[in-house]
Each structure stands twice: as C-alpha cells, then as structure tokens.
Design a protein around this motif. Structure first.
Motif, PDB file in Angstrom:
ATOM      1  N   ARG A 143      22.749  27.239 -40.839  1.00  0.00           N
ATOM      2  CA  ARG A 143      21.587  28.093 -40.582  1.00  0.00           C
ATOM      3  C   ARG A 143      21.026  27.807 -39.189  1.00  0.00           C
ATOM      4  NH1 ARG A 143      20.874  27.306 -46.222  1.00  0.00           N
ATOM      5  NH2 ARG A 143      20.712  29.307 -47.335  1.00  0.00           N
ATOM      6  N   ARG A 144      20.999  26.568 -38.817  1.00  0.00           N
ATOM      7  CA  ARG A 144      20.554  26.204 -37.473  1.00  0.00           C
ATOM      8  C   ARG A 144      21.497  26.783 -36.425  1.00  0.00           C
ATOM      9  NH1 ARG A 144      17.715  21.375 -35.327  1.00  0.00           N
ATOM     10  NH2 ARG A 144      18.127  21.327 -33.081  1.00  0.00           N
ATOM     11  N   GLU A 145      22.798  26.713 -36.684  1.00  0.00           N
ATOM     12  CA  GLU A 145      23.773  27.257 -35.741  1.00  0.00           C
ATOM     13  C   GLU A 145      23.615  28.764 -35.573  1.00  0.00           C
ATOM     14  OE1 GLU A 145      27.488  24.090 -36.297  1.00  0.00           O
ATOM     15  OE2 GLU A 145      27.459  25.957 -37.429  1.00  0.00           O
ATOM     16  N   VAL A 146      23.269  29.462 -36.662  1.00  0.00           N
ATOM     17  CA  VAL A 146      23.035  30.899 -36.554  1.00  0.00           C
ATOM     18  C   VAL A 146      21.871  31.168 -35.614  1.00  0.00           C
ATOM     19  CG1 VAL A 146      22.308  32.969 -37.792  1.00  0.00           C
ATOM     20  CG2 VAL A 146      24.016  31.471 -38.802  1.00  0.00           C
ATOM     21  N   ASP A 203      25.352  36.653 -43.893  1.00  0.00           N
ATOM     22  CA  ASP A 203      24.422  37.283 -44.836  1.00  0.00           C
ATOM     23  C   ASP A 203      23.851  36.258 -45.814  1.00  0.00           C
ATOM     24  OD1 ASP A 203      26.791  39.010 -44.082  1.00  0.00           O
ATOM     25  OD2 ASP A 203      25.381  40.578 -44.714  1.00  0.00           O
ATOM     26  N   GLY A 204      24.736  35.445 -46.385  1.00  0.00           N
ATOM     27  CA  GLY A 204      24.293  34.446 -47.343  1.00  0.00           C
ATOM     28  C   GLY A 204      23.430  33.372 -46.716  1.00  0.00           C
ATOM     29  N   LEU A 205      23.700  33.044 -45.461  1.00  0.00           N
ATOM     30  CA  LEU A 205      22.922  32.009 -44.788  1.00  0.00           C
ATOM     31  C   LEU A 205      21.482  32.460 -44.534  1.00  0.00           C
ATOM     32  CD1 LEU A 205      25.561  30.803 -42.175  1.00  0.00           C
ATOM     33  CD2 LEU A 205      24.773  29.557 -44.195  1.00  0.00           C
ATOM     34  N   ARG A 253      10.113  25.845 -37.400  1.00  0.00           N
ATOM     35  CA  ARG A 253       9.141  26.300 -38.400  1.00  0.00           C
ATOM     36  C   ARG A 253       9.766  26.618 -39.750  1.00  0.00           C
ATOM     37  NH1 ARG A 253       5.705  30.040 -34.160  1.00  0.00           N
ATOM     38  NH2 ARG A 253       4.860  28.276 -32.969  1.00  0.00           N
ATOM     39  N   LEU A 254      11.067  26.928 -39.753  1.00  0.00           N
ATOM     40  CA  LEU A 254      11.748  27.181 -41.013  1.00  0.00           C
ATOM     41  C   LEU A 254      12.552  25.969 -41.483  1.00  0.00           C
ATOM     42  CD1 LEU A 254      13.044  30.842 -40.477  1.00  0.00           C
ATOM     43  CD2 LEU A 254      10.989  30.090 -41.695  1.00  0.00           C
ATOM     44  N   GLY A 255      12.569  24.932 -40.659  1.00  0.00           N
ATOM     45  CA  GLY A 255      13.307  23.728 -41.021  1.00  0.00           C
ATOM     46  C   GLY A 255      14.792  23.980 -41.171  1.00  0.00           C
ATOM     47  N   VAL A 270      28.852  28.368 -30.203  1.00  0.00           N
ATOM     48  CA  VAL A 270      27.945  27.255 -30.472  1.00  0.00           C
ATOM     49  C   VAL A 270      28.698  26.092 -31.101  1.00  0.00           C
ATOM     50  CG1 VAL A 270      26.003  26.524 -31.928  1.00  0.00           C
ATOM     51  CG2 VAL A 270      25.874  28.681 -30.659  1.00  0.00           C
ATOM     52  N   ARG A 271      29.546  26.386 -32.062  1.00  0.00           N
ATOM     53  CA  ARG A 271      30.308  25.327 -32.739  1.00  0.00           C
ATOM     54  C   ARG A 271      31.235  24.619 -31.751  1.00  0.00           C
ATOM     55  NH1 ARG A 271      32.089  24.401 -38.023  1.00  0.00           N
ATOM     56  NH2 ARG A 271      30.017  25.165 -38.637  1.00  0.00           N
ATOM     57  N   ALA A 272      31.918  25.383 -30.906  1.00  0.00           N
ATOM     58  CA  ALA A 272      32.837  24.777 -29.943  1.00  0.00           C
ATOM     59  C   ALA A 272      32.091  23.911 -28.934  1.00  0.00           C
ATOM     60  CB  ALA A 272      33.631  25.868 -29.228  1.00  0.00           C
TER      61      ALA A 272
END
Length: 304
Positions: A124-127, A239-241, A117-119, A187-189
C-alpha cells in the motif's frame, strides 16, 4: 461503492433552500472528500487549499442550479475536477511548472501525507509512492478512481467528474491502472537498486525527482533485467490494496479554518488575498452565473 444517503440528500435540499446551518454542515461534511480529490490530483501542491476553497464556494453559490439534490456528490466532484483543470491551465502558462516552489512551499506531497495519515505500509505504501511517477493527466483520473476503489465514490460519480460515458471512463481507468503498475515496478526496482549494478549505473545521474523521462528509462531497464523484473513479480492487484483505505485527514490549514464549521460568512472571512471577502460575497450573490458555458460544473448541474 458508496451512494449518497437519504440524510445527505435532505441536507443538500435544506442548504439549497438557504438554511444557514445546513450550509455549514454541508461544507463540513464534504470538505474531506473535496480535499482528497484535489490533493491527490495536484499532488499536495501549495495551491490545494485555495482550490478546495474555490470548489466549495462555487458549489454553495450554484446550489440553485442543482435540480436533483441526490446528485450533489457527483456534481461537487465535477466542480472540484474543473477547478483542478483550471489550476493546471494557469500553471502551463507560467514559466515554471506546477511542481516547483514558485508559488510557495508545499507541506509535503500527497503521497507522503497518505502514507503518514493512513499509516500505509508494504505494498500500500508502494502504491502511494508510485503515484509520484504518474503524468498530471493520469493523476487526475487516479484521484477519482482511488476514491472509487476506497468506496467513497461510484463509477457514475467518476464518469460525471470526467465528463465521459461509463464505458470511456472504464477505458481511462484501465489505462491509468496499467501506468500505475509500471510506476509500482519502478518504485520496487529503485528500492532494491543496490542489488543491481546496471540499475545503479543507470540512475547515477538521477537527482531523485520522479519524472516521465526517468520513469521510462527505469521501466525499460526493468523489462529487460531478470533481477529487477523478479523483484516486482509479487505485486498484488491495486484494486484490493486500495479497498477500504479511507480518506486522508484534512490538514490543520483547512480543518481548523473558520469556513470548516461556520459556513458562507466564514468562507468570506477566510478568503485569500486574491479572493477577499468582497469578492467571495460577489461570487455567492452571482448564483449560477459563476459557471461558464461549457464547463464541467455547469454541464453536470444541467444533467442533474
């Protein structure tokens, strides 16, 4: 961070005086905020709709106990978190954990809803995906801090909802941010595990469900593996993401519900089997008595 506007305060004051139209508008205006707080804290569980409705009912029935309309936003979020804690308390007494389908299937977890819904994409997706790996208590703090980072709540709102001082709230938030960064590394790993034979072997028996045990195992591997450690070296500050990400849209099950535009009468009509119309009217008639001594909702109303 977002402060409650003068217009919103005037709307709360009118609703407290019993203006039906103002109460209708108040429910519609704050439904997205309550849904995002509850949805993320409960990770999109099937009971989210019920908890959202209970929160709004308690807020409407307790407006007489809110001394300062300018504090409505913080007071409402505190009620929402109190309802979330009650839901977890009930879940812990059940033989099956909250994340099972014992109470009916969920329509996807909140991370998936946020991504769609936020695309969300990239980090940002990984967060959003990393939130699945948090412990329930950390997820509750995250649900508030995420909205603070997105500009929807103030630090004072978060502190009020948690029932903590600003200093203690800051400590809790930093701890959750640290844990979230660990989850982001996991998640990244996992996204690159085909490139690491050791991680592939470690997760061979993993069923794909995020959990604390596997989070610890994978995080331990990442700390000791040069390849996996380097894969997470470019993670940006969270925070920035999250800044300006906005609210996840309210789903059809709530957005098109009668109470979303028709106030207390429709809230009663829309009540679930366990909270039918008669029960809802009893709650609304009870006023401040619905808040038990010691709960966050009553404490917040008294403080306000």
């Amino acid at each position: 961070m977002r402060e409650q506007s003068t217009d919103e305060t005037a709307l709360v004051a009118a609703a407290r005086r019993g203006d039906p139209a103002a109460r209708d508008r108040l429910v519609s205006a704050y439904l997205p905020l309550v849904y995002n707080v509850v949805g993320r804290a409960l990770n999109g569980h099937a009971d989210v709709d019920d908890v959202v409705q209970d929160t709004l009912l308690r807020a409407l029935s307790g407006l007489d106990g809110l001394r300062d309309p300018a504090r409505f936003r913080a007071w409402l979020v505190a009620i929402a978190m109190n309802q979330v804690r009650r839901r977890w308390s009930v879940a812990q007494r059940r033989p099956l954990p909250l994340d099972t389908a014992a109470d009916g299937p969920a329509q996807g977890d909140f991370a998936e809803l946020a991504i769609l819904r936020l695309g969300l994409s990239g980090q940002r997706r990984e967060v959003a995906e990393a939130t699945r790996w948090l412990d329930p208590a950390d997820r509750q703090v995250l649900s508030l801090w995420w909205l603070e980072a997105a500009g929807e709540l103030t630090r004072g709102d978060v502190a009020t909802a948690l029932g903590l001082s600003r200093a203690h709230t800051g400590v809790r938030v930093q701890r959750v941010k640290g844990q979230l960064d660990v989850c982001r590394q996991v998640v990244r790993a996992l996204g690159a595990r085909d490139e690491c034979a050791a991680l592939g072997a470690l997760t061979e028996e993993w069923d794909g469900t995020p959990g604390p045990l596997w989070r610890k195992r994978i995080a331990r591997h990442v700390r000791g593996c040069g390849r996996c450690g380097r894969s997470a070296a470019d993670l940006l500050p969270v925070d920035g993401l999250l800044a300006g990400t906005g609210l996840v849209a309210v789903p059809l099950s709530l957005h098109s519900a009668p109470f979303a535009g028709h106030g207390t009468a429709a809230l009663a009509a829309h009540g679930s089997a366990a909270h039918g119309a008669a029960a809802v009217h009893r709650v609304l008639d009870a006023g401040r008595r619905v808040f038990r001594p010691g709960t966050a909702a009553k404490a917040t109303a008294a403080g306000a």
